[in-house]
Motif scaffolding. Structure first.
Motif, PDB file in Angstrom:
ATOM      1  N   SER A  81       0.845  -1.202   0.000  1.00 35.93           N
ATOM      2  CA  SER A  81       0.000   0.000   0.000  1.00 35.93           C
ATOM      3  C   SER A  81       0.877   1.247   0.000  1.00 35.93           C
ATOM      4  N   ALA A  82       0.239   2.350  -0.324  1.00 33.09           N
ATOM      5  CA  ALA A  82       0.973   3.612  -0.345  1.00 33.09           C
ATOM      6  C   ALA A  82       1.491   3.973   1.037  1.00 33.09           C
ATOM      7  N   GLU A  83       0.715   3.649   2.067  1.00 34.81           N
ATOM      8  CA  GLU A  83       1.157   3.948   3.428  1.00 34.81           C
ATOM      9  C   GLU A  83       2.391   3.130   3.799  1.00 34.81           C
ATOM     10  N   ARG A  84       2.405   1.866   3.389  1.00 30.75           N
ATOM     11  CA  ARG A  84       3.567   1.020   3.713  1.00 30.75           C
ATOM     12  C   ARG A  84       4.807   1.493   2.954  1.00 30.75           C
ATOM     13  N   LEU A  85       4.620   1.849   1.694  1.00 28.89           N
ATOM     14  CA  LEU A  85       5.749   2.364   0.926  1.00 28.89           C
ATOM     15  C   LEU A  85       6.333   3.604   1.572  1.00 28.89           C
ATOM     16  N   ALA A  86       5.459   4.477   2.007  1.00 32.46           N
ATOM     17  CA  ALA A  86       5.922   5.710   2.644  1.00 32.46           C
ATOM     18  C   ALA A  86       6.655   5.400   3.946  1.00 32.46           C
ATOM     19  N   ALA A  87       6.155   4.441   4.695  1.00 31.12           N
ATOM     20  CA  ALA A  87       6.791   4.092   5.959  1.00 31.12           C
ATOM     21  C   ALA A  87       8.168   3.458   5.728  1.00 31.12           C
ATOM     22  N   VAL A  88       8.267   2.611   4.715  1.00 28.93           N
ATOM     23  CA  VAL A  88       9.558   1.987   4.410  1.00 28.93           C
ATOM     24  C   VAL A  88      10.560   3.026   3.934  1.00 28.93           C
ATOM     25  N   GLN A  89      10.115   3.925   3.080  1.00 31.76           N
ATOM     26  CA  GLN A  89      11.005   4.955   2.562  1.00 31.76           C
ATOM     27  C   GLN A  89      11.434   5.928   3.647  1.00 31.76           C
ATOM     28  N   ALA A  90      10.667   5.998   4.731  1.00 28.60           N
ATOM     29  CA  ALA A  90      11.036   6.893   5.833  1.00 28.60           C
ATOM     30  C   ALA A  90      12.206   6.354   6.638  1.00 28.60           C
ATOM     31  N   ILE A  91      12.516   5.063   6.485  1.00 33.15           N
ATOM     32  CA  ILE A  91      13.659   4.474   7.194  1.00 33.15           C
ATOM     33  C   ILE A  91      14.934   4.798   6.418  1.00 33.15           C
ATOM     34  N   ALA A  92      15.793   5.556   7.035  1.00 33.25           N
ATOM     35  CA  ALA A  92      17.003   6.029   6.353  1.00 33.25           C
ATOM     36  C   ALA A  92      18.047   4.923   6.297  1.00 33.25           C
ATOM     37  N   LYS A  93      18.748   4.881   5.192  1.00 29.48           N
ATOM     38  CA  LYS A  93      19.858   3.949   5.034  1.00 29.48           C
ATOM     39  C   LYS A  93      21.158   4.644   5.414  1.00 29.48           C
ATOM     40  N   PRO A  94      21.960   4.053   6.284  1.00 33.59           N
ATOM     41  CA  PRO A  94      23.221   4.701   6.684  1.00 33.59           C
ATOM     42  C   PRO A  94      24.143   4.922   5.497  1.00 33.59           C
ATOM     43  N   GLN A  95      24.948   5.947   5.584  1.00 30.61           N
ATOM     44  CA  GLN A  95      25.922   6.253   4.542  1.00 30.61           C
ATOM     45  C   GLN A  95      27.264   6.497   5.221  1.00 30.61           C
ATOM     46  N   THR A  96      28.052   5.448   5.353  1.00 30.79           N
ATOM     47  CA  THR A  96      29.357   5.545   5.993  1.00 30.79           C
ATOM     48  C   THR A  96      30.430   5.099   5.006  1.00 30.79           C
TER      49      THR A  96
ATOM     50  N   ASP B 101      31.848   2.302   5.151  1.00 32.79           N
ATOM     51  CA  ASP B 101      31.768   0.842   5.054  1.00 32.79           C
ATOM     52  C   ASP B 101      30.420   0.488   4.432  1.00 32.79           C
ATOM     53  N   PRO B 102      30.339   0.375   3.111  1.00 34.67           N
ATOM     54  CA  PRO B 102      29.057   0.107   2.456  1.00 34.67           C
ATOM     55  C   PRO B 102      28.442  -1.223   2.864  1.00 34.67           C
ATOM     56  N   ALA B 103      29.256  -2.233   3.161  1.00 36.05           N
ATOM     57  CA  ALA B 103      28.707  -3.527   3.586  1.00 36.05           C
ATOM     58  C   ALA B 103      27.980  -3.385   4.919  1.00 36.05           C
ATOM     59  N   ASP B 104      28.581  -2.685   5.848  1.00 36.72           N
ATOM     60  CA  ASP B 104      27.935  -2.473   7.145  1.00 36.72           C
ATOM     61  C   ASP B 104      26.668  -1.634   6.982  1.00 36.72           C
TER      62      ASP B 104
ATOM     63  N   GLU C 241      24.641  -1.784   4.410  1.00 36.05           N
ATOM     64  CA  GLU C 241      23.591  -2.687   3.916  1.00 36.05           C
ATOM     65  C   GLU C 241      23.000  -3.502   5.067  1.00 36.05           C
ATOM     66  N   TYR C 242      23.877  -4.018   5.935  1.00 35.80           N
ATOM     67  CA  TYR C 242      23.376  -4.796   7.066  1.00 35.80           C
ATOM     68  C   TYR C 242      22.545  -3.918   8.014  1.00 35.80           C
ATOM     69  N   SER C 243      23.056  -2.731   8.311  1.00 33.10           N
ATOM     70  CA  SER C 243      22.354  -1.846   9.244  1.00 33.10           C
ATOM     71  C   SER C 243      20.980  -1.454   8.710  1.00 33.10           C
ATOM     72  N   TYR C 244      20.890  -1.269   7.407  1.00 27.79           N
ATOM     73  CA  TYR C 244      19.595  -0.933   6.811  1.00 27.79           C
ATOM     74  C   TYR C 244      18.623  -2.107   6.958  1.00 27.79           C
ATOM     75  N   GLY C 245      19.121  -3.329   6.747  1.00 28.26           N
ATOM     76  CA  GLY C 245      18.274  -4.500   6.947  1.00 28.26           C
ATOM     77  C   GLY C 245      17.836  -4.635   8.405  1.00 28.26           C
ATOM     78  N   PHE C 246      18.747  -4.333   9.320  1.00 26.62           N
ATOM     79  CA  PHE C 246      18.388  -4.384  10.740  1.00 26.62           C
ATOM     80  C   PHE C 246      17.286  -3.365  11.065  1.00 26.62           C
ATOM     81  N   ARG C 247      17.388  -2.185  10.520  1.00 25.88           N
ATOM     82  CA  ARG C 247      16.372  -1.154  10.775  1.00 25.88           C
ATOM     83  C   ARG C 247      15.007  -1.577  10.234  1.00 25.88           C
TER      84      ARG C 247
ATOM     85  N   HIS D   1      32.368 -10.555   4.787  1.00 24.27           N
ATOM     86  CA  HIS D   1      32.394  -9.424   5.715  1.00 24.27           C
ATOM     87  C   HIS D   1      32.182  -9.910   7.147  1.00 24.27           C
ATOM     88  N   TRP D   2      32.730  -9.176   8.097  1.00 22.70           N
ATOM     89  CA  TRP D   2      32.610  -9.596   9.490  1.00 22.70           C
ATOM     90  C   TRP D   2      31.166  -9.536   9.990  1.00 22.70           C
ATOM     91  N   ARG D   3      30.320  -8.779   9.296  1.00 19.89           N
ATOM     92  CA  ARG D   3      28.919  -8.677   9.679  1.00 19.89           C
ATOM     93  C   ARG D   3      28.057  -9.814   9.104  1.00 19.89           C
TER      94      ARG D   3
END
Length: 319
Positions: free
Chosen positions: A174-189, A191-194, A196-202, A226-228
Motif C-alpha cells: 500500500s501507499a502507506e507502507r511504501l511511505a513508511a519503508v522509505q522513511a527508514i534512512a539507510k546509513p551512509q558511511t 563501510d558500504p557492507a555495514d 547494507e546490514y544496518s539498513y536491513g536491521f532497521r 564481511h565480518w557482519r
C-alpha cells in the motif's frame, strides 16, 4: 761548438746526400705508380665508407641499383606488415574481451538497480523476487560431520536457504507502507557492507519483515566475507521466524551455524534453529539442536542466552 753543430746536422746531411744521389728513372716511375694506385684505392674505400649510397659519379658502387632495391625494401616491408597484422589480431581479441566484460557488467548493474528499486518501493513487492542461495552441505573444512551435525543437516526439510522467498504473484504494498519503508534512512558511511546490514536491521526492527528479508539476502550474497555476515544470516533467519515462516527460517540458521561455528552469531543461530523446529512441531530435531547447542556453546547456555535456552527446553520433552 762546431763539433756539436756537426753532430746535430749530420743526419740531415746524410739524407740530403742520399736524395741527391741519382736514382734510376724506371724505379722512380714504378714507385710513383704504385703509390698513386694505393692512394686511389684508399680514396675509393673511404668514399664507400662515407658515401655508401653514392650515385657512381665518384666511385663505382659495390652493388647495382636493382640489387640494392630488392635487398633493402622487400625484407623490411614484409617484416613490418607481418608485425602490423599480428598487432591488429591482438587488438581485436582484446576488444572482444572488453566488449564481453562490458556486457556482463551492464547486466549486473541492471540487476542491482532493479533490486534497489524494489527495496525503495518504486517497483513491485520485494516478496516477488526469487533469490538463489545454496547452503553448505556439511560443517567447516573437510572434517567428517558428527552424528548430531548429520541430523541437523536434515532439519531444513529439503529446502534451501532461499526457499522462503515467494515465487507466486503478490499484491503490491500500500501507499502507506511504501511511505513508511522509505522513511527508514539507510546509513551512509565509509563501510558500504555495514550500511547494507544496518539498513536491513532497521527494517527488521521496524517490523517490515518482507523488506528486511530482501535487504538482508542482498547483503549476505554481496558480502559473504564481511565480518557482519554472521549477523546478517542470523538476522535473516529471525526475519522469517518473526514473520511466522519457521520453515523458511531454518535453512538460514543452519547455514550460519555450519559455515562458521566460531562466528559471533553461530550459537544464536543454533538456538534459533531449535526454536524454528519447535514452531514446526518437530520435537526430535528441536532436541538435537538444543543438545548440540549446550555441548558446543556451554558458556552461552549458562550466560547470555541462558533464558532463551531454558524457555526452549521447557517447550519440549527430550530423552
Amino acid at each position: 761548438m762546431s763539433n756539436s753543430v756537426t753532430r746535430f746536422f749530420a743526419p740531415v746531411l746524410a739524407v740530403s746526400v742520399l736524395l741527391a744521389s741519382p736514382v734510376p728513372a724506371a724505379a722512380q716511375d714504378d714507385v710513383s705508380e704504385a703509390r698513386v694506385r694505393k692512394i686511389e684505392a684508399e680514396i675509393r674505400a673511404l668514399q664507400r665508407k662515407v658515401f655508401p649510397g653514392g650515385d657512381g659519379r665518384f666511385f663505382e658502387p659495390q652493388i647495382s641499383a636493382g640489387e640494392q632495391t630488392s635487398s633493402t625494401s622487400n625484407a623490411p616491408s614484409t617484416t613490418a606488415v607481418t608485425d602490423i597484422l599480428a598487432r591488429l589480431d591482438a587488438m581485436e581479441a582484446q576488444l572482444q574481451r572488453l566488449t564481453a566484460a562490458n556486457e556482463e557488467n551492464t547486466n549486473a548493474i541492471a540487476g542491482l538497480e532493479s533490486r534497489i528499486e524494489l527495496l525503495e518501493g518504486r517497483g513491485t513487492s520485494p516478496t516477488t523476487t526469487t533469490t538463489t542461495v545454496t547452503p553448505p552441505a556439511t560443517g567447516q573444512g573437510s572434517e567428517e560431520p558428527s552424528a548430531s551435525e548429520t541430523n541437523l543437516s536434515a532439519m531444513s526439510g529439503g529446502q534451501s536457504a532461499s526457499s522462503g522467498t515467494s515465487t507466486g504473484a503478490a499484491a503490491g504494498p500500500s501507499a502507506e507502507r511504501l511511505a513508511a519503508v522509505q522513511a527508514i534512512a539507510k546509513p551512509q558511511t565509509d563501510d558500504p557492507a555495514d550500511d547494507e546490514y544496518s539498513y536491513g536491521f532497521r527494517l527488521w526492527d521496524a517490523g517490515f519483515y518482507p523488506e528486511a528479508q530482501q535487504q538482508l539476502t542482498l547483503f549476505v550474497e554481496r558480502y559473504p566475507g564481511h565480518w557482519r555476515t554472521t549477523y546478517g544470516r542470523n538476522l535473516l533467519g529471525r526475519a522469517y521466524l518473526d514473520d511466522n515462516k519457521p520453515r523458511e527460517a531454518a535453512p538460514w540458521f543452519l547455514r550460519n551455524y555450519q559455515t562458521d561455528k566460531s562466528g559471533a552469531r553461530a550459537g544464536d543461530s543454533l538456538l534459533y534453529l531449535a526454536e524454528a523446529m519447535i514452531a514446526m512441531e518437530d520435537t526430535n530435531r528441536a532436541c538435537i539442536a538444543l543438545a548440540e547447542f549446550s555441548e558446543t556453546y556451554p558458556a552461552l547456555a549458562t550466560g547470555r542466552l541462558q533464558d532463551q535456552y531454558d524457555r526452549n527446553r521447557a517447550k519440549v520433552t527430550c530423552n
